[in-house]
Design a protein around this motif. Structure first.
Motif, PDB file in Angstrom:
ATOM      1  N   ILE A  99       0.939  -1.132  -0.060  1.00 17.82           N
ATOM      2  CA  ILE A  99       0.011   0.078  -0.060  1.00 17.82           C
ATOM      3  C   ILE A  99       0.812   1.256   0.106  1.00 17.82           C
ATOM      4  O   ILE A  99       1.755   1.455   0.818  1.00 17.82           O
ATOM      5  N   ALA A 100       0.635   2.010  -0.889  1.00 12.57           N
ATOM      6  CA  ALA A 100       1.574   3.312  -0.913  1.00 12.57           C
ATOM      7  C   ALA A 100       1.244   4.209   0.109  1.00 12.57           C
ATOM      8  O   ALA A 100       0.092   4.359   0.654  1.00 12.57           O
ATOM      9  N   SER A 101       2.261   4.854   0.834  1.00 11.60           N
ATOM     10  CA  SER A 101       2.258   5.623   2.097  1.00 11.60           C
ATOM     11  C   SER A 101       1.191   6.658   1.783  1.00 11.60           C
ATOM     12  O   SER A 101       0.530   7.092   2.783  1.00 11.60           O
ATOM     13  N   LEU A 102       1.208   7.394   0.486  1.00 12.51           N
ATOM     14  CA  LEU A 102       0.251   8.483   0.424  1.00 12.51           C
ATOM     15  C   LEU A 102      -1.278   7.883   0.374  1.00 12.51           C
ATOM     16  O   LEU A 102      -2.278   8.620   0.670  1.00 12.51           O
ATOM     17  N   ASP A 103      -1.535   6.621   0.086  1.00 14.04           N
ATOM     18  CA  ASP A 103      -2.912   6.301   0.057  1.00 14.04           C
ATOM     19  C   ASP A 103      -3.205   5.781   1.389  1.00 14.04           C
ATOM     20  O   ASP A 103      -4.447   5.238   1.611  1.00 14.04           O
ATOM     21  N   ILE A 127       3.750  -0.988   3.721  1.00 10.35           N
ATOM     22  CA  ILE A 127       3.659   0.180   3.102  1.00 10.35           C
ATOM     23  C   ILE A 127       4.884   0.638   2.361  1.00 10.35           C
ATOM     24  O   ILE A 127       6.110   0.627   2.797  1.00 10.35           O
ATOM     25  N   VAL A 128       4.813   1.071   1.371  1.00 12.85           N
ATOM     26  CA  VAL A 128       5.742   1.377   0.282  1.00 12.85           C
ATOM     27  C   VAL A 128       5.784   3.040  -0.028  1.00 12.85           C
ATOM     28  O   VAL A 128       4.821   3.629  -0.084  1.00 12.85           O
ATOM     29  N   GLY A 129       6.974   3.525  -0.211  1.00 11.22           N
ATOM     30  CA  GLY A 129       7.104   4.912  -0.370  1.00 11.22           C
ATOM     31  C   GLY A 129       7.093   5.382  -1.695  1.00 11.22           C
ATOM     32  O   GLY A 129       7.735   4.775  -2.603  1.00 11.22           O
ATOM     33  N   ILE A 130       6.133   6.439  -2.000  1.00  8.02           N
ATOM     34  CA  ILE A 130       6.224   7.212  -3.397  1.00  8.02           C
ATOM     35  C   ILE A 130       6.097   8.652  -3.350  1.00  8.02           C
ATOM     36  O   ILE A 130       5.524   9.140  -2.351  1.00  8.02           O
ATOM     37  N   GLN A 136       7.605  16.203  -3.633  1.00 10.00           N
ATOM     38  CA  GLN A 136       8.397  15.652  -4.887  1.00 10.00           C
ATOM     39  C   GLN A 136       9.141  14.424  -4.177  1.00 10.00           C
ATOM     40  O   GLN A 136      10.374  14.299  -4.999  1.00 10.00           O
ATOM     41  N   LYS A 137       9.014  14.028  -3.164  1.00 15.62           N
ATOM     42  CA  LYS A 137      10.048  12.958  -2.464  1.00 15.62           C
ATOM     43  C   LYS A 137       9.008  12.111  -1.689  1.00 15.62           C
ATOM     44  O   LYS A 137       7.657  12.396  -1.420  1.00 15.62           O
ATOM     45  N   ALA A 138       9.388  10.657  -1.610  1.00 13.18           N
ATOM     46  CA  ALA A 138       8.527   9.904  -0.448  1.00 13.18           C
ATOM     47  C   ALA A 138       8.638  10.371   0.852  1.00 13.18           C
ATOM     48  O   ALA A 138       9.654  10.142   1.703  1.00 13.18           O
ATOM     49  N   ALA A 139       7.377  11.003   1.318  1.00 10.36           N
ATOM     50  CA  ALA A 139       7.580  11.568   2.668  1.00 10.36           C
ATOM     51  C   ALA A 139       7.649  10.665   3.882  1.00 10.36           C
ATOM     52  O   ALA A 139       6.996   9.403   3.545  1.00 10.36           O
ATOM     53  N   PRO A 140       8.407  10.880   4.622  1.00 13.04           N
ATOM     54  CA  PRO A 140       8.624   9.879   5.782  1.00 13.04           C
ATOM     55  C   PRO A 140       7.325  10.121   6.770  1.00 13.04           C
ATOM     56  O   PRO A 140       7.038  11.201   7.428  1.00 13.04           O
ATOM     57  N   LEU A 141       6.384   8.979   6.627  1.00 17.70           N
ATOM     58  CA  LEU A 141       5.221   9.209   7.699  1.00 17.70           C
ATOM     59  C   LEU A 141       5.087   8.202   8.530  1.00 17.70           C
ATOM     60  O   LEU A 141       5.602   7.091   8.598  1.00 17.70           O
ATOM     61  N   HIS A 142       4.083   8.443   9.426  1.00 15.82           N
ATOM     62  CA  HIS A 142       3.617   7.412  10.497  1.00 15.82           C
ATOM     63  C   HIS A 142       2.166   8.091  10.804  1.00 15.82           C
ATOM     64  O   HIS A 142       1.563   9.013  10.547  1.00 15.82           O
ATOM     65  N   GLN A 157       6.253   2.306  10.507  1.00 14.95           N
ATOM     66  CA  GLN A 157       7.182   1.372   9.441  1.00 14.95           C
ATOM     67  C   GLN A 157       8.343   1.736   9.436  1.00 14.95           C
ATOM     68  O   GLN A 157       8.904   2.805   9.051  1.00 14.95           O
ATOM     69  N   THR A 158       9.496   1.149  10.281  1.00 16.22           N
ATOM     70  CA  THR A 158      10.845   1.584  10.382  1.00 16.22           C
ATOM     71  C   THR A 158      11.770   0.359   9.964  1.00 16.22           C
ATOM     72  O   THR A 158      11.254  -0.602   9.381  1.00 16.22           O
ATOM     73  N   LYS A 159      12.923   0.474  10.167  1.00 18.71           N
ATOM     74  CA  LYS A 159      13.964  -0.440   9.541  1.00 18.71           C
ATOM     75  C   LYS A 159      13.678  -1.734  10.372  1.00 18.71           C
ATOM     76  O   LYS A 159      13.875  -3.150   9.676  1.00 18.71           O
TER      77      LYS A 159
END
Length: 325
Positions: A99-103, A127-130, A136-142, A157-159
């Motif tokens: 699932i894209a992080s933005l979605d 969760i995948v970063g888009i 214009q970058k894959a925003a780091p989100l929680h 979602q961390t390492k």
């Protein structure tokens, strides 16, 4: 930079909301998403069909409709916050649905009826970063989510992988991770709503200057740890609201303590990071209350005030309505 929290009233109604602090220009608006709405992720090209209707604040950019926060017809409410330096999307697939992080916020509001439902769903998700169209970058989100029962969780979602963490304090800010913030609260155990009336130093009587001395160690800055501590203390020590109106007023008063004016926090890009809007939701009634930086008048919107039998999102308009003298 954002802060989120829950607050329960005497009647047991659960209120949830957040400040939206951001240094990029955004144009947030209110949307009604109908039940059974079919939508396609522009990030992964997957198609989804929502089980539940919801009302949310978000933005449509370049054909992509993304949400910052919202509450669905079952009373599940959620918000997305920045998680710089900790969010990690480079994980093995492990046969889980991407699932894209933005979605992700749209996805859980459309598919989950409760926190327990969300926990079950996440067992099969990664969760995948888009890159988003704003930064214009894959925003780091929680994410933080709650429901009518008052249960609250944080999704990070961390390492180490994707985790859903019980949130007993009902507060979330930005980095570091949630467990760090909870441990950090132990540094502020001496903060109190009361104060010593007098202290004696070698026969010299010392008295406080006035009320509020018990809170003198409460952090006053706008870093994520300071906002987390300040919000956690205020929400857990304020009087329990006896009505819906008291609850909403308490929510906004607490969030005023972490609301950032323009010019106080300036990024390395030379832009202002400030509170664009503050919003709260009643998870029992699906009502939204919000105010913006340009206008402190509170505005209300309800999921149930609109025709829910349509097939397309309903745009109620921008939330930005500048104050005119």
């Amino acid at each position: 930079m954002c802060t989120a929290m829950t607050l329960q009233s005497v009647q047991g109604e659960n209120f949830f909301g957040r400040t939206m602090d951001f240094s990029y220009p955004i144009e947030p608006g209110v949307f009604i998403i109908p039940k059974d709405y079919q939508w396609q992720s522009l990030s992964t090209n997957k198609r989804y069909i929502n089980r539940y209707s919801f009302i949310g604040i978000g933005q449509e950019t370049d054909g992509m409709l993304g949400f910052f926060d919202g509450v669905n017809e079952q009373g599940l409410a959620a918000a997305v916050l920045y998680f710089e330096g900790y969010a990690d999307y480079d994980l093995p697939i492990d046969n889980k649905e991407a699932i894209a992080s933005l979605d992700f916020l749209h996805y859980i509001l459309g598919h989950c009826s409760s926190v327990d439902d969300l926990k079950a769903l996440l067992k099969n998700i990664r969760i995948v970063g888009i890159p988003d169209p704003v930064t214009q970058k894959a925003a780091p989100l929680h994410w933080i989510a709650t429901d009518k029962s008052g249960k609250c969780v944080v999704i990070e979602q961390t390492k180490t992988g994707l985790e859903i963490k019980h949130n007993p304090i009902g507060v979330m800010a930005n980095s570091p991770d949630f467990n760090w913030h909870m441990t950090n609260l132990r540094n502020y155990m001496e903060i109190s709503t009361t104060q010593k009336k007098e202290a004696n130093w070698g026969g010299v009587s010392l008295t406080p200057f006035g009320q509020g001395a018990g809170t003198r160690h409460l952090p006053g800055g706008f870093t994520s740890p300071e906002r987390f501590v300040r919000t956690a203390f205020l929400k857990t020590h304020t009087n329990v609201p006896e009505s819906r109106s008291e609850a909403i007023m308490a929510c906004f008063h607490i969030m005023n303590s972490v609301s950032i004016p323009k010019g106080i926090v300036i990024t390395d890009r030379g832009t202002d990071d400030y509170t664009k809007y503050t919003a709260f939701m009643n998870t029992n009634t699906c009502e939204y209350y919000f105010k913006t930086y340009e206008n402190s008048q509170m505005i209300k919107a309800s999921l149930w005030d609109y025709n829910m039998h349509g097939t397309q999102p309903i745009f109620l308009g921008s939330i930005v309505h500048p104050f005119v003298i």
